[in-house]
Enzyme design. Structure first.
Site, PDB file in Angstrom:
ATOM      1  N   ASP A  88       0.827  -1.208   0.000  1.00  0.00           N
ATOM      2  CA  ASP A  88       0.000   0.000   0.000  1.00  0.00           C
ATOM      3  C   ASP A  88       0.863   1.260   0.000  1.00  0.00           C
ATOM      4  O   ASP A  88       1.821   1.363   0.776  1.00  0.00           O
ATOM      5  CB  ASP A  88      -0.911   0.000   1.218  1.00  0.00           C
ATOM      6  CG  ASP A  88      -1.846  -1.205   1.262  1.00  0.00           C
ATOM      7  OD1 ASP A  88      -1.486  -2.267   0.717  1.00  0.00           O
ATOM      8  OD2 ASP A  88      -2.925  -1.086   1.866  1.00  0.00           O
ATOM      9  N   ASP A 122      -4.518   0.415  -2.951  1.00  0.00           N
ATOM     10  CA  ASP A 122      -4.552   1.538  -2.011  1.00  0.00           C
ATOM     11  C   ASP A 122      -3.475   2.567  -2.337  1.00  0.00           C
ATOM     12  O   ASP A 122      -2.460   2.697  -1.644  1.00  0.00           O
ATOM     13  CB  ASP A 122      -4.439   1.055  -0.568  1.00  0.00           C
ATOM     14  CG  ASP A 122      -5.787   0.612  -0.002  1.00  0.00           C
ATOM     15  OD1 ASP A 122      -6.783   0.630  -0.751  1.00  0.00           O
ATOM     16  OD2 ASP A 122      -5.842   0.245   1.189  1.00  0.00           O
ATOM     17  N   HIS A 156      -9.708   1.385  -0.695  1.00  0.00           N
ATOM     18  CA  HIS A 156      -9.716   2.847  -0.792  1.00  0.00           C
ATOM     19  C   HIS A 156      -9.908   3.291  -2.244  1.00  0.00           C
ATOM     20  O   HIS A 156     -10.625   4.269  -2.511  1.00  0.00           O
ATOM     21  CB  HIS A 156      -8.408   3.417  -0.241  1.00  0.00           C
ATOM     22  CG  HIS A 156      -8.329   3.393   1.254  1.00  0.00           C
ATOM     23  ND1 HIS A 156      -8.463   4.516   2.034  1.00  0.00           N
ATOM     24  CD2 HIS A 156      -8.131   2.367   2.111  1.00  0.00           C
ATOM     25  CE1 HIS A 156      -8.345   4.191   3.319  1.00  0.00           C
ATOM     26  NE2 HIS A 156      -8.142   2.882   3.383  1.00  0.00           N
ATOM     27  N   HIS A 287      -6.130  -7.609  -3.016  1.00  0.00           N
ATOM     28  CA  HIS A 287      -5.748  -6.586  -2.044  1.00  0.00           C
ATOM     29  C   HIS A 287      -5.760  -7.071  -0.597  1.00  0.00           C
ATOM     30  O   HIS A 287      -4.799  -6.837   0.151  1.00  0.00           O
ATOM     31  CB  HIS A 287      -6.648  -5.360  -2.182  1.00  0.00           C
ATOM     32  CG  HIS A 287      -6.307  -4.265  -1.223  1.00  0.00           C
ATOM     33  ND1 HIS A 287      -5.104  -3.589  -1.258  1.00  0.00           N
ATOM     34  CD2 HIS A 287      -6.992  -3.734  -0.174  1.00  0.00           C
ATOM     35  CE1 HIS A 287      -5.063  -2.686  -0.290  1.00  0.00           C
ATOM     36  NE2 HIS A 287      -6.193  -2.759   0.387  1.00  0.00           N
ATOM     37  N   LYS A 312     -19.957  -4.548   0.289  1.00  0.00           N
ATOM     38  CA  LYS A 312     -18.604  -4.583   0.852  1.00  0.00           C
ATOM     39  C   LYS A 312     -17.889  -5.799   0.283  1.00  0.00           C
ATOM     40  O   LYS A 312     -18.258  -6.933   0.565  1.00  0.00           O
ATOM     41  CB  LYS A 312     -18.656  -4.659   2.376  1.00  0.00           C
ATOM     42  CG  LYS A 312     -17.285  -4.640   3.029  1.00  0.00           C
ATOM     43  CD  LYS A 312     -17.395  -4.786   4.549  1.00  0.00           C
ATOM     44  CE  LYS A 312     -16.007  -4.802   5.187  1.00  0.00           C
ATOM     45  NZ  LYS A 312     -16.076  -5.068   6.652  1.00  0.00           N
TER      46      LYS A 312
END
Length: 383
Positions: A88, A122, A156, A287, A312
Site C-alpha cells: 500500500d 490503495d 480505498h 488486495h 462490501k
C-alpha cells in the site's frame, strides 16, 4: 533382404556388448535392424528385415519427445523472472520514489527492467499526494517497457472510484442505492455523503466522502475527513473535503486509471523459495485476501467481473476472514499475496505486504520473488 557378412553370429549379439543395433526405417515403415561389431582385426555386420510393422507415428513421436526435452532444458536454463509485489502506498509519493530506486538497487538494473511488478492497491488517502502517486504509476509502462505492470484495486481505490462515478454499473441492472441497505444503520455514525449525486452512488463512495471526526483507535490517529481518511485526497486535487467539485477536478486519465484497476490477478509458474527449495506455483494477487469459508472459484469469478452489486467486497476489505489461504488451494500449491492489513507477514506461500498502513512514520514495502527479499523505501544501499 539377404544376410551380409555371414561371419557375424546373431546369437552372439545378445551377449556381446560390442555389437550395437541401429534401427533404420524403410519406406514401408518396416524397420531394418543393422548390427555392427568391430575389433582391432575384424569387422562384421548383419542386416535383418523386421517382420512386424510398427505404428507409423512411432518415429514422429520420438522426435516430439526429443523436442519436448530440449524445450524443458531450455526453460531450466533461462533465468527466473523476478516478480515484485509493492504494498500500500496511500498517497506517499516520496516514499514510492525512494522504494522504486531501492528496488532497482536491490535486484540490479537488468532484472529490474524485465520484472513483473504487481501493485497491491490503495494508492490514495492518508498521504498528501494521491495525484502524484497516480501520475507516477501511469508513467511506468512507457518508462519501463520491458516490465509488466499489474495495478490491483484496493478498498480505498474502489471507494474513490465510486465517488467519481467510474465503477462499472451492476450487471443485473440494479441501482447503486441498493448497496446501502445492508449497512443503513451506520449512516449517521459514519456521516455518509449526502451532496450532489449521492442518490446514484455506491455505498463505499458515500462512506469515502462522508464526514467522520474523532480518534481512530484502530490506527491510533485522528480521522482525516472520513472513515477512509479521504481528506488528503480532496486536498491533493485542490478542493475541500466532501466537495462534489472533486468529480471535475480529477483528470480524465486518473479516472481511467481507477476505472481500469483489476480486483484480482492470477499468474502461473511464479518461482518462490520454500522449505523444499525453489518451487513454481500459481500466484493470486488480491488486495486483502480470499475468504476461507467461500469457494475460491466463486470469489475469483465475481472479482474478475467487478461485481458492484456487492456492498462490501471482502477480498478487498476483509481482515481475519481473509488472512489465511483457503484450504481448497492446498491441493495445488498457490501463492496468495496481499497488502491492506497494516503489517508484513511472510509465510511459506501466504504473503502480506503492508508495512506502512498509510501512516506517515512507517515505510512502504515491497517483496521480491523468488527470494522473498523485503525491500523498504528507507533502505540504504551502498553506491
Amino acid at each position: 533382404m539377404g544376410v551380409l557378412a555371414p561371419k557375424c553370429n546373431f546369437n552372439s549379439f545378445l551377449t556381446d556388448p560390442d555389437k550395437n543395433p541401429i534401427i533404420i526405417p524403410t519406406d514401408s515403415y518396416r524397420p531394418l535392424i543393422f548390427i555392427t561389431s568391430s575389433s582391432s582385426n575384424r569387422h562384421s555386420s548383419l542386416l535383418i528385415k523386421s517382420t512386424k510393422s510398427p505404428n507409423p507415428t512411432h518415429f514422429l513421436s520420438l522426435q516430439t519427445k526429443k523436442k519436448q526435452k530440449m524445450a524443458e532444458a531450455e526453460d531450466e536454463a533461462k533465468p527466473t523472472r523476478l516478480v515484485i509485489c509493492v504494498g500500500d502506498i496511500h498517497g506517499y509519493i516520496t516514499k514510492l520514489r525512494n522504494l522504486w530506486v531501492n528496488l532497482e538497487n536491490a535486484v540490479g538494473p537488468s532484472h529490474f527492467r524485465s520484472a513483473l511488478v504487481v501493485f497491491l492497491g490503495d494508492y490514495c488517502d492518508r498521504g498528501p499526494r494521491t495525484d502524484e502517486v497516480i501520475d507516477f504509476l501511469i508513467s511506468l509502462p512507457s518508462k519501463y517497457p520491458g516490465q509488466s505492470h499489474v495495478f490491483l484495486c484496493g478498498n480505498h481505490d474502489l471507494a474513490f472510484a465510486a465517488f467519481l462515478g467510474v465503477l462499472p454499473t451492476p450487471s443485473d441492472g440494479s441501482d447503486f442505492s441498493d448497496t446501502w441497505r445492508e449497512y443503513a444503520m451506520n449512516e449517521e455514525r459514519e456521516g455518509w455523503y449526502k451532496g450532489l449525486g449521492y442518490e446514484g452512488m455506491h455505498l463505499q463512495g458515500r462512506r469515502w466522502a462522508g464526514r467522520m471526526s474523532g480518534f481512530n483507535h484502530a490506527k491510533n490517529t485522528e480521522y482525516k475527513g472520513s472513515i477512509y481518511d479521504a481528506g488528503p485526497t480532496f486536498e491533493a486535487y485542490g478542493v475541500p473535503h466532501g466537495s462534489p467539485d472533486l468529480m471535475k477536478a480529477v483528470p480524465e486519465e486518473h479516472k481511467k486509471f481507477l476505472r481500469d484497476l483489476v480486483w484480482v490477478h492470477e499468474e502461473d509458474d511464479v518461482s518462490i523459495e520454500t522449505k523444499e527449495g525453489l518451487q513454481k506455483c500459481k500466484l493470486i494477487a488480491v488486495h486483502a485476501g480470499l475468504e476461507k469459508d467461500k469457494g475460491v472459484e466463486e470469489q475469483l469469478n465475481y472479482l474478475k467481473n467487478k461485481d458492484t452489486r456487492i456492498s462490501k467486497v471482502e477480498p478487498l476489505s476483509g481482515r481475519k476472514n481473509v488472512w489465511n489461504i483457503p484450504e481448497e488451494l492446498a491441493k495445488t500449491p498457490t501463492i496468495v499475496v496481499s497488502g491492506h492489513h497494516g503489517k508484513v507477514h511472510v509465510g511459506e506461500l501466504r504473503l502480506i505486504i503492508d508495512r506502512g498502513g498509510g501512516l506517515e512514520s512507517n515505510p512502504v514495502a515491497a517483496i521480491v520473488l523468488p527470494s522473498k527479499k523485503l525491500v523498504l523505501d528507507t533502505d540504504e544501499f551502498a553506491t
